[in-house]
Design an enzyme around this catalytic site. Structure first.
Site, PDB file in Angstrom:
ATOM      1  N   CYS A 115       0.784  -1.201  -0.034  1.00 38.71           N
ATOM      2  CA  CYS A 115       0.140  -0.115   0.115  1.00 38.71           C
ATOM      3  C   CYS A 115       0.840   1.171  -0.174  1.00 38.71           C
ATOM      4  O   CYS A 115       0.281   2.301  -0.393  1.00 38.71           O
ATOM      5  CB  CYS A 115      -0.795  -0.003   1.171  1.00 38.71           C
ATOM      6  SG  CYS A 115      -2.056  -1.327   1.260  1.00 38.71           S
ATOM      7  N   HIS A 252      -3.240   7.516   1.773  1.00 35.64           N
ATOM      8  CA  HIS A 252      -3.695   6.155   1.173  1.00 35.64           C
ATOM      9  C   HIS A 252      -5.070   6.092   1.811  1.00 35.64           C
ATOM     10  O   HIS A 252      -5.357   6.163   2.984  1.00 35.64           O
ATOM     11  CB  HIS A 252      -2.649   5.142   1.975  1.00 35.64           C
ATOM     12  CG  HIS A 252      -3.187   3.743   1.755  1.00 35.64           C
ATOM     13  ND1 HIS A 252      -3.451   3.334   0.599  1.00 35.64           N
ATOM     14  CD2 HIS A 252      -3.216   2.617   2.604  1.00 35.64           C
ATOM     15  CE1 HIS A 252      -3.852   2.203   0.727  1.00 35.64           C
ATOM     16  NE2 HIS A 252      -3.590   1.676   1.906  1.00 35.64           N
ATOM     17  N   ASN A 282     -10.052  -0.015  -0.761  1.00 31.81           N
ATOM     18  CA  ASN A 282      -8.468   0.116  -0.578  1.00 31.81           C
ATOM     19  C   ASN A 282      -7.825  -0.404  -1.644  1.00 31.81           C
ATOM     20  O   ASN A 282      -7.841  -1.617  -2.093  1.00 31.81           O
ATOM     21  CB  ASN A 282      -8.081  -0.502   0.545  1.00 31.81           C
ATOM     22  CG  ASN A 282      -6.552  -0.608   0.709  1.00 31.81           C
ATOM     23  OD1 ASN A 282      -5.699  -0.182  -0.019  1.00 31.81           O
ATOM     24  ND2 ASN A 282      -6.031  -0.852   2.124  1.00 31.81           N
TER      25      ASN A 282
END
Ligand code: ACO
Length: 325
Positions: A115, A252, A282
């Protein structure tokens, strides 16, 4: 004093057509729209078509970034692509995008920080530009994360989606002050001792398949807010700037509660935080460039604005990048 700066010259994002809502998910696992929205802020995610792979999503985002910059692929010296879901074990997915773009020169390679991948890729590209080894670099975050989910594990499969985002960096000049345009400061961290909090339980050297996502959600949550707030502080250190100078926090997009918790810890007003997690969940390495391209396209982020990008992910890895558009 004149210094080289990496200017953010073009932005692009791509989300696959197919949308899976929380209600759609509730038909395959024991969950509900209410639970997912309350715990994560996620309302839907996009899922790549059966015949789409990560490089296809990356190619669309890269094309959009080039168009936005008024650039041609022929000017690009390098592609740095962040992904945890490459098309194949090798070669790098970046080389497939290079070919799809019709590029016949330059270098293309992947970086792997899950990520946090886009922040690692951006810092890598920035260093090549600052060193005078590249004039124009495409930085891409792209994932088909839904391909490595255990669709029977409701604690992970509700959280992720597929997508891609890209930024074209071009070499420019500044006076070396923190009023310059371009990337001004970046900080990267890894801590391999936290491996077991979040990982995929496979790989070419262990199981010869990609594995599926395993996560200790609560532990990840705790790590996230603390580390993200700290790394933003480190990235501002020495710049003479503080959070009140930052026009937009571009985090993020993992989970609405992590976004809110981090913003609160940083003293950042909610209306100055770009939040897209509700629409695409996500998307791992794609989430920061997707949020960035969304907020540039809709006119929230304007030329001259100071932005702070931050991310945290498996590894654990975490990092931040401060830039002026
Ligand atoms: N639907 C319904 N119930 C669920 C679901 C679901 N999808 N998932 C878990 N539950 C249940 C659990 O079984 C548990 O039930 P029990 O009390 O009967 O045992 C209950 O909900 C609470 O489970 P917890 O895991 O303790 O729930 P929590 O409040 O911690 O929320 C979550 C889980 C959303 C995963 C949270 O821990 C979180 O956001 N963690 C961060 C993880 C993350 O964002 N990872 C992304 C990658 S890392 C990064 O990008 C930063």
């Amino acid at each position: 004093m004149t210094v080289r700066r990496s200017i953010l010259a073009g932005f692009g994002g791509y989300l696959p057509e197919r949308v899976m809502t929380n209600d759609d998910l509730a038909k395959i696992v024991d969950t509900s729209d209410e639970w997912i929205v309350e715990r994560t802020g996620i309302r839907q995610r996009h899922i790549a078509a059966d015949d789409q792979v990560t490089s296809d999503l990356a190619f669309e985002a890269a094309k959009a970034a080039l168009t936005d910059a008024g650039a041609d692929a022929a000017e690009v010296d390098m592609i740095v692509l962040a992904t945890a879901t490459p098309d194949e074990t090798f070669p790098a997915t970046a080389t497939k995008v290079q070919h799809q773009l019709g590029m016949t020169r330059g270098a293309a390679f992947d970086v792997q920080a899950v990520c946090t991948g886009f922040i690692f890729a951006l810092a890598t590209a920035d260093n090549f530009i600052k060193a005078g080894q590249a004039e124009s670099v495409l930085v891409i975050g792209a994932e088909t994360f839904t391909r490595i989910l255990d669709w029977t594990d409701r604690s992970t499969c509700v959280l992720f989606g597929d997508g891609a985002g890209a930024v074209l960096l071009r070499a420019g000049e500044g006076d070396g002050s923190f009023q310059d345009r371009g990337i001004l400061s970046s900080t990267l961290h890894s801590d391999g001792s936290k491996h077991d909090l979040l990982y995929a339980d496979g790989g070419p050297s262990t199981t010869q398949n990609a594995g599926v996502v395993k996560m200790e959600g609560r532990q990840v949550f705790k790590q996230a807010v603390t580390n993200l707030a700290a790394v933003v502080g480190e990235t501002l250190d020495g710049t003479g700037l503080d959070m009140s100078d930052v026009d937009w926090l571009v985090p993020h997009q993992a989970n609405r509660r992590i976004l809110d918790g981090t913003a609160k810890k940083l003293g950042m007003a909610a209306e100055k935080v770009v939040i897209t997690v509700g629409e695409h969940a996500n998307t791992s390495a794609a989430s920061v460039p997707l949020a960035l391209s969304t907020a540039v396209a809709d006119g929230r982020i304007k030329p001259g604005d100071l932005i702070m990008m931050e991310a945290m992910g498996s590894g654990m890895t975490w990092g931040a990048s401060l830039a002026r558009l």
